[in-house]
Write a protein that holds these residues in place. Sequence first.
Motif, mmCIF file in Angstrom:
data_model
loop_
_atom_site.group_PDB
_atom_site.id
_atom_site.type_symbol
_atom_site.label_atom_id
_atom_site.label_comp_id
_atom_site.label_asym_id
_atom_site.label_seq_id
_atom_site.Cartn_x
_atom_site.Cartn_y
_atom_site.Cartn_z
ATOM 1 N N PRO A 123 0.817 -1.229 0.000
ATOM 2 C CA PRO A 123 0.000 0.000 0.000
ATOM 3 C C PRO A 123 0.846 1.273 0.000
ATOM 4 O O PRO A 123 0.498 2.256 -0.676
ATOM 5 N N VAL A 126 2.104 1.755 -3.549
ATOM 6 C CA VAL A 126 1.053 2.274 -4.430
ATOM 7 C C VAL A 126 0.817 3.756 -4.159
ATOM 8 O O VAL A 126 0.718 4.564 -5.096
ATOM 9 N N LEU A 155 -0.724 -5.951 -11.697
ATOM 10 C CA LEU A 155 -0.737 -5.196 -10.455
ATOM 11 C C LEU A 155 -1.073 -3.728 -10.698
ATOM 12 O O LEU A 155 -1.866 -3.120 -9.961
ATOM 13 N N GLN A 156 -0.475 -3.149 -11.735
ATOM 14 C CA GLN A 156 -0.767 -1.755 -12.047
ATOM 15 C C GLN A 156 -2.253 -1.558 -12.359
ATOM 16 O O GLN A 156 -2.871 -0.566 -11.933
ATOM 17 N N ARG A 158 -4.736 -3.360 -11.248
ATOM 18 C CA ARG A 158 -5.487 -3.512 -10.012
ATOM 19 C C ARG A 158 -5.324 -2.308 -9.083
ATOM 20 O O ARG A 158 -6.267 -1.893 -8.413
ATOM 21 N N ALA A 159 -4.123 -1.765 -9.029
ATOM 22 C CA ALA A 159 -3.819 -0.700 -8.074
ATOM 23 C C ALA A 159 -4.093 0.698 -8.609
ATOM 24 O O ALA A 159 -4.050 1.669 -7.843
ATOM 25 N N SER A 208 3.272 -12.635 -5.835
ATOM 26 C CA SER A 208 2.150 -12.532 -6.768
ATOM 27 C C SER A 208 1.227 -13.739 -6.740
ATOM 28 O O SER A 208 0.215 -13.762 -7.442
ATOM 29 N N VAL A 222 -0.071 -10.101 -2.631
ATOM 30 C CA VAL A 222 -0.734 -8.884 -3.118
ATOM 31 C C VAL A 222 -2.163 -8.836 -2.590
ATOM 32 O O VAL A 222 -2.634 -7.812 -2.108
ATOM 33 N N ALA A 223 -2.847 -9.979 -2.666
ATOM 34 C CA ALA A 223 -4.259 -10.025 -2.290
ATOM 35 C C ALA A 223 -4.490 -9.642 -0.839
ATOM 36 O O ALA A 223 -5.402 -8.870 -0.529
ATOM 37 N N GLN A 225 -2.993 -7.691 0.982
ATOM 38 C CA GLN A 225 -2.695 -6.294 1.274
ATOM 39 C C GLN A 225 -3.739 -5.343 0.675
ATOM 40 O O GLN A 225 -3.512 -4.142 0.570
ATOM 41 N N PHE A 227 -5.769 -5.802 -2.399
ATOM 42 C CA PHE A 227 -5.931 -5.608 -3.837
ATOM 43 C C PHE A 227 -6.736 -6.734 -4.493
ATOM 44 O O PHE A 227 -6.529 -7.063 -5.659
ATOM 45 N N PHE A 230 -5.845 -11.858 -6.364
ATOM 46 C CA PHE A 230 -4.730 -11.608 -7.280
ATOM 47 C C PHE A 230 -3.879 -12.864 -7.344
ATOM 48 O O PHE A 230 -3.439 -13.385 -6.315
#
Length: 307
Positions: A123, A126, A155-156, A158-159, A208, A222-223, A225, A227, A230
Amino acid sequence: AEALASLRVDPNPSRIVVPFAAGGTSDILARVVADILSARLGTAYMVENRADAAGAFTAEIVAKAGPDGRTLLLGTLGTAVTNQYLQKYLPYDTTETFAPVALIGEMANVLVVHPDFPARTLPEFVDHCQRLGPHKVAYTSVGPGSAGHLAMEYLQDRAGIRLAHAARRPRARVHEEILAGQAPVAMDGLPACLKQIWSGQLRALAVSSANRWFAAPEIPTVAEQGFGAFDATQWWYVAVPAGTRRDLVARLSEEIVAGLRMRSAVARIRAVGVQERPGTSEDLFLHIAAENLKWKKVIASAGLVPQ
């Protein structure tokens, strides 16, 4: 049964064709599968390595082989899914040319930053990228269309951030640049980064994979945290030419899956940083379909065009 009987008595070895040189992860996984089939079917399987980074021409070799269960492809995410969206010419059809046999295993990517980078969590990473604005932060990967590159594009998306991509080959150059502070961010296969993460030379922000990784359970996903669901891994599978008899495909699938569940096979697979993921031909079919939906959307959203 008749086809399998002839397979056992034939003195010429069957083959597993691999789109990478000997000694790498794909080669080692192919040798695990070859040993499983050789032991369980009573016939020799050899591994045939091809220097074909994208896997397209290696896949073509298997596609043109006889549908007798004797020529197998050890494929990747690229050969099964993403090549069709990234290459102008593909000498095979990803859905029509092959019969899925078995899912073998997967490898997590990891988002790493230089220790001086002003973020200790995903986070925070991001937030930092959003404050600076689009393309103000650069990241490296081993090349366009690589598993690390596509995971970062995902990731980009999603974020809601946009970074500049600086592709580097070979992998050693990616690590040299980020360790020297010349590049602040990288997304790469986790096993290649573990030594530098554990030594403190790199800071890992997220893996990932859908779940924490067996070799580095301290790194969050990732998930978890914030997002969403993922999952962006490199994965391997076995396929045979389309037209191979269903009973033969089923037998090959059954033997590979059973062999992958043996402790000796699990140990060999995990030794190269791969998580075993034994899946039947049906499991693989469904997995490829789901991955197609995901990566087609990601690649389109990223504006990547076939080369």
